[in-house]
Design a protein around this motif. Structure first.
Motif, PDB file in Angstrom:
ATOM      1  N   LEU A  26       0.795  -1.228   0.000  1.00  0.00           N
ATOM      2  CA  LEU A  26       0.000   0.000   0.000  1.00  0.00           C
ATOM      3  C   LEU A  26       0.832   1.286   0.000  1.00  0.00           C
ATOM      4  N   PRO A  27       1.894   1.422   0.788  1.00  0.00           N
ATOM      5  CA  PRO A  27       2.670   2.669   0.708  1.00  0.00           C
ATOM      6  C   PRO A  27       3.234   2.932  -0.695  1.00  0.00           C
ATOM      7  N   ALA A  28       3.759   1.905  -1.349  1.00  0.00           N
ATOM      8  CA  ALA A  28       4.288   2.080  -2.707  1.00  0.00           C
ATOM      9  C   ALA A  28       3.173   2.419  -3.679  1.00  0.00           C
ATOM     10  N   LEU A  29       2.021   1.799  -3.526  1.00  0.00           N
ATOM     11  CA  LEU A  29       0.893   2.079  -4.422  1.00  0.00           C
ATOM     12  C   LEU A  29       0.376   3.500  -4.249  1.00  0.00           C
ATOM     13  N   VAL A  30       0.379   4.000  -3.027  1.00  0.00           N
ATOM     14  CA  VAL A  30      -0.016   5.390  -2.791  1.00  0.00           C
ATOM     15  C   VAL A  30       0.919   6.314  -3.573  1.00  0.00           C
ATOM     16  N   ASP A  31       2.214   6.028  -3.536  1.00  0.00           N
ATOM     17  CA  ASP A  31       3.194   6.849  -4.260  1.00  0.00           C
ATOM     18  C   ASP A  31       3.007   6.754  -5.770  1.00  0.00           C
ATOM     19  N   VAL A  32       2.770   5.538  -6.285  1.00  0.00           N
ATOM     20  CA  VAL A  32       2.576   5.348  -7.730  1.00  0.00           C
ATOM     21  C   VAL A  32       1.309   6.064  -8.185  1.00  0.00           C
ATOM     22  N   LEU A  33       0.235   5.934  -7.424  1.00  0.00           N
ATOM     23  CA  LEU A  33      -1.018   6.605  -7.771  1.00  0.00           C
ATOM     24  C   LEU A  33      -0.817   8.116  -7.819  1.00  0.00           C
ATOM     25  N   ALA A  34      -0.137   8.657  -6.831  1.00  0.00           N
ATOM     26  CA  ALA A  34       0.114  10.099  -6.782  1.00  0.00           C
ATOM     27  C   ALA A  34       0.986  10.546  -7.961  1.00  0.00           C
ATOM     28  N   ALA A  35       1.962   9.736  -8.328  1.00  0.00           N
ATOM     29  CA  ALA A  35       2.873  10.105  -9.416  1.00  0.00           C
ATOM     30  C   ALA A  35       2.174  10.137 -10.769  1.00  0.00           C
ATOM     31  N   GLN A  36       1.219   9.236 -10.982  1.00  0.00           N
ATOM     32  CA  GLN A  36       0.556   9.193 -12.284  1.00  0.00           C
ATOM     33  C   GLN A  36      -0.639  10.130 -12.368  1.00  0.00           C
ATOM     34  N   GLN A  37      -1.154  10.604 -11.258  1.00  0.00           N
ATOM     35  CA  GLN A  37      -2.381  11.391 -11.246  1.00  0.00           C
ATOM     36  C   GLN A  37      -2.317  12.686 -12.058  1.00  0.00           C
ATOM     37  N   PRO A  38      -1.234  13.476 -11.994  1.00  0.00           N
ATOM     38  CA  PRO A  38      -1.243  14.733 -12.760  1.00  0.00           C
ATOM     39  C   PRO A  38      -1.435  14.540 -14.265  1.00  0.00           C
ATOM     40  N   ALA A  39      -0.880  13.485 -14.820  1.00  0.00           N
ATOM     41  CA  ALA A  39      -1.012  13.259 -16.267  1.00  0.00           C
ATOM     42  C   ALA A  39      -2.325  12.582 -16.628  1.00  0.00           C
ATOM     43  N   SER A  40      -2.780  11.653 -15.783  1.00  0.00           N
ATOM     44  CA  SER A  40      -3.978  10.876 -16.127  1.00  0.00           C
ATOM     45  C   SER A  40      -5.278  11.515 -15.640  1.00  0.00           C
ATOM     46  N   GLY A  41      -5.179  12.311 -14.568  1.00  0.00           N
ATOM     47  CA  GLY A  41      -6.392  12.851 -13.966  1.00  0.00           C
ATOM     48  C   GLY A  41      -7.155  11.821 -13.156  1.00  0.00           C
ATOM     49  N   TYR A  42      -6.509  10.686 -12.843  1.00  0.00           N
ATOM     50  CA  TYR A  42      -7.145   9.603 -12.089  1.00  0.00           C
ATOM     51  C   TYR A  42      -6.389   9.399 -10.796  1.00  0.00           C
ATOM     52  N   PRO A  43      -7.062   9.411  -9.669  1.00  0.00           N
ATOM     53  CA  PRO A  43      -8.481   9.669  -9.470  1.00  0.00           C
ATOM     54  C   PRO A  43      -8.818  11.139  -9.714  1.00  0.00           C
ATOM     55  N   HIS A  44     -10.078  11.367  -9.955  1.00  0.00           N
ATOM     56  CA  HIS A  44     -10.534  12.684 -10.389  1.00  0.00           C
ATOM     57  C   HIS A  44     -10.460  13.742  -9.306  1.00  0.00           C
ATOM     58  N   ARG A  45     -10.732  13.365  -8.082  1.00  0.00           N
ATOM     59  CA  ARG A  45     -10.569  14.299  -6.962  1.00  0.00           C
ATOM     60  C   ARG A  45      -9.179  14.073  -6.380  1.00  0.00           C
ATOM     61  N   TRP A  46      -8.355  15.087  -6.415  1.00  0.00           N
ATOM     62  CA  TRP A  46      -6.993  14.945  -5.890  1.00  0.00           C
ATOM     63  C   TRP A  46      -6.557  16.248  -5.264  1.00  0.00           C
ATOM     64  N   PRO A  47      -6.090  16.256  -4.062  1.00  0.00           N
ATOM     65  CA  PRO A  47      -5.951  15.071  -3.225  1.00  0.00           C
ATOM     66  C   PRO A  47      -7.321  14.519  -2.828  1.00  0.00           C
ATOM     67  N   LEU A  48      -7.315  13.249  -2.515  1.00  0.00           N
ATOM     68  CA  LEU A  48      -8.563  12.603  -2.119  1.00  0.00           C
ATOM     69  C   LEU A  48      -9.053  13.161  -0.782  1.00  0.00           C
ATOM     70  N   PRO A  49     -10.370  13.201  -0.584  1.00  0.00           N
ATOM     71  CA  PRO A  49     -10.902  13.715   0.681  1.00  0.00           C
ATOM     72  C   PRO A  49     -10.921  12.662   1.798  1.00  0.00           C
ATOM     73  N   PHE A  50     -10.203  11.567   1.595  1.00  0.00           N
ATOM     74  CA  PHE A  50     -10.111  10.479   2.564  1.00  0.00           C
ATOM     75  C   PHE A  50      -8.764   9.794   2.331  1.00  0.00           C
TER      76      PHE A  50
END
Length: 182
Positions: A26-50
């Motif tokens: 999970l810690p690595a996945l949080v980092d990967v998700l954050a790294a790809q978010q600016p280009a992909s827009g996924y998830p749509h709400r960023w930072p997440l509200p939870f």
């Protein structure tokens, strides 16, 4: 003059390793998700509200996988159950099967350094194979109407069966497309 025996060797392309996700990922996945978010827009709400871990690990999750390249976690996908609600009804009609015979491909993402290397396709394939092995029809939703993800799904044979607005979408975004893999 010395010679380097490896200089003429073709560049090694690391193999994608898929395995079940563990809590330790999970810690690595949080980092990967954050790294790809600016280009992909996924998830749509960023930072997440939870907490991001709650985005990754869903209450209706049945199974989840990570992809690794050279031992580093670089991507994720999960399979979730399909709710018996208005969204499930759209997929059910589109697939011609009852909701309980469907499974949703969810939380699919690949880190920016691993994109274009077959990681996303491998993750999608493992989730689809899992559902097919259970005799279920894969479904998913995509908000990326004109982007890479939408084009990849259509190229791989997924078909649009409806549109709907989900609570996770940005204000003013067009409805997400609901897809089924026949």
């Amino acid at each position: 003059m010395t010679s380097d025996a490896t200089s003429d060797a073709p560049a090694r392309t690391p193999a994608v390793v898929l395995r079940d996700r563990t809590a330790a990922d999970l810690p690595a996945l949080v980092d990967v998700l954050a790294a790809q978010q600016p280009a992909s827009g996924y998830p749509h709400r960023w930072p997440l509200p939870f907490p991001t871990e709650e985005f990754l690990v869903r209450p209706d999750e049945e199974r989840a996988w990570v992809a690794e390249l050279d031992g580093a976690v670089v991507g994720h996908v999960s399979v979730t159950s399909v709710p018996d609600d208005r969204f499930g009804a759209i997929w059910s009609v589109g697939a011609g099967r009852p909701v309980e015979e469907l499974g949703c491909v969810s939380v699919l993402f690949v880190g920016p350094g691993a994109q274009g290397r077959g990681v996303g396709g491998a993750l999608l394939d493992v989730a689809v194979a899992h559902l097919h092995a259970q005799g279920r029809t894969p479904v998913l939703d995509v908000d990326d109407r004109d982007g890479v993800a939408h084009a990849v799904y259509l190229h791989r044979g997924w078909r649009v069966v409806g549109e709907a607005r989900f609570d996770w979408q940005r204000e003013g975004a067009p409805p997400a497309r609901m897809l089924v893999l026949p």
